[in-house]
Design a protein around this motif. Structure first.
Motif, PDB file in Angstrom:
ATOM      1  N   ASP A  15       0.830  -1.210   0.000  1.00  0.00           N
ATOM      2  CA  ASP A  15       0.000   0.000   0.000  1.00  0.00           C
ATOM      3  C   ASP A  15       0.863   1.257   0.000  1.00  0.00           C
ATOM      4  O   ASP A  15       2.094   1.198   0.132  1.00  0.00           O
ATOM      5  N   SER A  16       0.177   2.391  -0.118  1.00  0.00           N
ATOM      6  CA  SER A  16       0.840   3.696  -0.094  1.00  0.00           C
ATOM      7  C   SER A  16       0.325   4.519   1.079  1.00  0.00           C
ATOM      8  O   SER A  16      -0.775   4.304   1.580  1.00  0.00           O
ATOM      9  N   LEU A  17       1.158   5.460   1.478  1.00  0.00           N
ATOM     10  CA  LEU A  17       0.822   6.366   2.575  1.00  0.00           C
ATOM     11  C   LEU A  17       1.572   7.660   2.333  1.00  0.00           C
ATOM     12  O   LEU A  17       2.696   7.648   1.802  1.00  0.00           O
ATOM     13  N   ARG A  18       0.970   8.764   2.735  1.00  0.00           N
ATOM     14  CA  ARG A  18       1.631  10.058   2.574  1.00  0.00           C
ATOM     15  C   ARG A  18       1.725  10.746   3.921  1.00  0.00           C
ATOM     16  O   ARG A  18       0.705  11.022   4.556  1.00  0.00           O
ATOM     17  N   LEU A  19       2.924  11.017   4.346  1.00  0.00           N
ATOM     18  CA  LEU A  19       3.164  11.746   5.583  1.00  0.00           C
ATOM     19  C   LEU A  19       3.355  13.223   5.262  1.00  0.00           C
ATOM     20  O   LEU A  19       3.886  13.580   4.208  1.00  0.00           O
ATOM     21  N   SER A  20       2.928  14.057   6.185  1.00  0.00           N
ATOM     22  CA  SER A  20       3.106  15.485   6.012  1.00  0.00           C
ATOM     23  C   SER A  20       3.643  16.097   7.296  1.00  0.00           C
ATOM     24  O   SER A  20       3.341  15.624   8.396  1.00  0.00           O
ATOM     25  N   CYS A  21       4.433  17.131   7.148  1.00  0.00           N
ATOM     26  CA  CYS A  21       5.000  17.830   8.300  1.00  0.00           C
ATOM     27  C   CYS A  21       4.811  19.323   8.078  1.00  0.00           C
ATOM     28  O   CYS A  21       5.274  19.861   7.073  1.00  0.00           O
ATOM     29  N   ALA A  22       4.134  19.955   9.021  1.00  0.00           N
ATOM     30  CA  ALA A  22       3.875  21.388   8.938  1.00  0.00           C
ATOM     31  C   ALA A  22       4.845  22.144   9.835  1.00  0.00           C
ATOM     32  O   ALA A  22       5.053  21.774  10.993  1.00  0.00           O
ATOM     33  N   HIS A  23       5.407  23.184   9.286  1.00  0.00           N
ATOM     34  CA  HIS A  23       6.378  24.017  10.004  1.00  0.00           C
ATOM     35  C   HIS A  23       5.707  25.321  10.421  1.00  0.00           C
ATOM     36  O   HIS A  23       5.069  25.982   9.608  1.00  0.00           O
ATOM     37  N   SER A  24       5.845  25.678  11.673  1.00  0.00           N
ATOM     38  CA  SER A  24       5.246  26.922  12.148  1.00  0.00           C
ATOM     39  C   SER A  24       6.180  28.080  11.830  1.00  0.00           C
ATOM     40  O   SER A  24       7.377  27.921  11.646  1.00  0.00           O
ATOM     41  N   GLY A  25       5.676  29.277  11.790  1.00  0.00           N
ATOM     42  CA  GLY A  25       6.500  30.454  11.593  1.00  0.00           C
ATOM     43  C   GLY A  25       6.745  30.773  10.133  1.00  0.00           C
ATOM     44  O   GLY A  25       6.193  30.151   9.223  1.00  0.00           O
ATOM     45  N   ARG A  26       7.629  31.739   9.907  1.00  0.00           N
ATOM     46  CA  ARG A  26       7.870  32.241   8.560  1.00  0.00           C
ATOM     47  C   ARG A  26       9.290  31.993   8.091  1.00  0.00           C
ATOM     48  O   ARG A  26       9.765  32.660   7.179  1.00  0.00           O
ATOM     49  N   THR A  27       9.960  31.005   8.692  1.00  0.00           N
ATOM     50  CA  THR A  27      11.359  30.757   8.342  1.00  0.00           C
ATOM     51  C   THR A  27      11.575  29.408   7.669  1.00  0.00           C
ATOM     52  O   THR A  27      12.693  28.934   7.575  1.00  0.00           O
ATOM     53  N   PHE A  28      10.502  28.791   7.203  1.00  0.00           N
ATOM     54  CA  PHE A  28      10.584  27.434   6.667  1.00  0.00           C
ATOM     55  C   PHE A  28      11.628  27.315   5.565  1.00  0.00           C
ATOM     56  O   PHE A  28      12.403  26.363   5.529  1.00  0.00           O
ATOM     57  N   SER A  29      11.665  28.266   4.648  1.00  0.00           N
ATOM     58  CA  SER A  29      12.564  28.164   3.500  1.00  0.00           C
ATOM     59  C   SER A  29      14.041  28.295   3.887  1.00  0.00           C
ATOM     60  O   SER A  29      14.908  28.065   3.055  1.00  0.00           O
ATOM     61  N   ARG A  30      14.329  28.646   5.100  1.00  0.00           N
ATOM     62  CA  ARG A  30      15.710  28.727   5.559  1.00  0.00           C
ATOM     63  C   ARG A  30      16.282  27.358   5.910  1.00  0.00           C
ATOM     64  O   ARG A  30      17.501  27.213   6.052  1.00  0.00           O
ATOM     65  N   TYR A  31      15.393  26.379   6.071  1.00  0.00           N
ATOM     66  CA  TYR A  31      15.815  25.091   6.589  1.00  0.00           C
ATOM     67  C   TYR A  31      15.807  24.004   5.526  1.00  0.00           C
ATOM     68  O   TYR A  31      14.859  23.898   4.738  1.00  0.00           O
ATOM     69  N   ALA A  32      16.867  23.207   5.547  1.00  0.00           N
ATOM     70  CA  ALA A  32      16.818  21.925   4.871  1.00  0.00           C
ATOM     71  C   ALA A  32      15.980  21.001   5.738  1.00  0.00           C
ATOM     72  O   ALA A  32      15.974  21.129   6.969  1.00  0.00           O
ATOM     73  N   MET A  33      15.275  20.080   5.109  1.00  0.00           N
ATOM     74  CA  MET A  33      14.346  19.228   5.842  1.00  0.00           C
ATOM     75  C   MET A  33      14.661  17.755   5.609  1.00  0.00           C
ATOM     76  O   MET A  33      15.257  17.380   4.586  1.00  0.00           O
ATOM     77  N   GLY A  34      14.225  16.951   6.551  1.00  0.00           N
ATOM     78  CA  GLY A  34      14.457  15.525   6.405  1.00  0.00           C
ATOM     79  C   GLY A  34      13.426  14.711   7.156  1.00  0.00           C
ATOM     80  O   GLY A  34      12.638  15.251   7.938  1.00  0.00           O
ATOM     81  N   TRP A  35      13.418  13.437   6.853  1.00  0.00           N
ATOM     82  CA  TRP A  35      12.603  12.468   7.582  1.00  0.00           C
ATOM     83  C   TRP A  35      13.522  11.376   8.134  1.00  0.00           C
ATOM     84  O   TRP A  35      14.422  10.894   7.434  1.00  0.00           O
ATOM     85  N   PHE A  36      13.265  11.005   9.363  1.00  0.00           N
ATOM     86  CA  PHE A  36      13.947   9.901  10.024  1.00  0.00           C
ATOM     87  C   PHE A  36      12.891   8.923  10.517  1.00  0.00           C
ATOM     88  O   PHE A  36      11.710   9.248  10.569  1.00  0.00           O
ATOM     89  N   ARG A  37      13.325   7.744  10.907  1.00  0.00           N
ATOM     90  CA  ARG A  37      12.396   6.788  11.491  1.00  0.00           C
ATOM     91  C   ARG A  37      13.081   5.995  12.591  1.00  0.00           C
ATOM     92  O   ARG A  37      14.311   5.861  12.606  1.00  0.00           O
ATOM     93  N   GLN A  38      12.261   5.467  13.489  1.00  0.00           N
ATOM     94  CA  GLN A  38      12.804   4.737  14.637  1.00  0.00           C
ATOM     95  C   GLN A  38      11.866   3.616  15.039  1.00  0.00           C
ATOM     96  O   GLN A  38      10.646   3.810  15.111  1.00  0.00           O
TER      97      GLN A  38
END
Length: 122
Positions: A15-38
């Motif tokens: 199957d498929s699944l889509r995860l989403s992550c919302a960033h608060s504030g107005r500085t999102f484009s300053r950050y590189a982003m990633g996903w980890f798992r545990q």
């Protein structure tokens, strides 16, 4: 910076699944982003990363061709599209923000989201 992950759930292998992550504030484009798992009893591991503009992505070998990371700087979100899921993908998934791309190591993470559980049954 606050990161809010969502989209986890229980699915069957293939199957498929889509995860989403919302960033608060107005500085999102300053950050590189990633996903980890545990998984319980194991260290948190890198899954996928995306640069500030979205022009560059980076994946752990085990997910290449099945998982796709993307971001929308206008909406302050980073997504992880997960296709052809396998039982070994079962884990709590965390989004992460850092100043260097790729955010492929825990030492490069400045901020963590709270995690969302993905369970893949066989």
């Amino acid at each position: 910076v606050q990161l809010q992950a969502s989209g986890g759930g229980l699915v069957q292998a293939g199957d498929s699944l889509r995860l989403s992550c919302a960033h608060s504030g107005r500085t999102f484009s300053r950050y590189a982003m990633g996903w980890f798992r545990q998984v319980p009893g194991k260290e948190r591991e890198f899954v996928a990363a995306i640069s500030r503009t979205g022009s560059s992505t980076y994946y752990v070998d085990s997910v290449k061709g099945r998982l796709t990371i993307s971001r929308d700087n206008a909406k302050n979100t980073v997504d992880l599209q997960m296709n052809s899921l396998k039982p070994e993908d079962t884990a709590v998934y965390y989004c992460a923000a850092g100043l260097s791309h790729p955010v492929a190591d825990r030492t490069l993470v400045g901020y963590w989201g709270q995690g969302t559980l993905v369970t893949v049954s066989s």
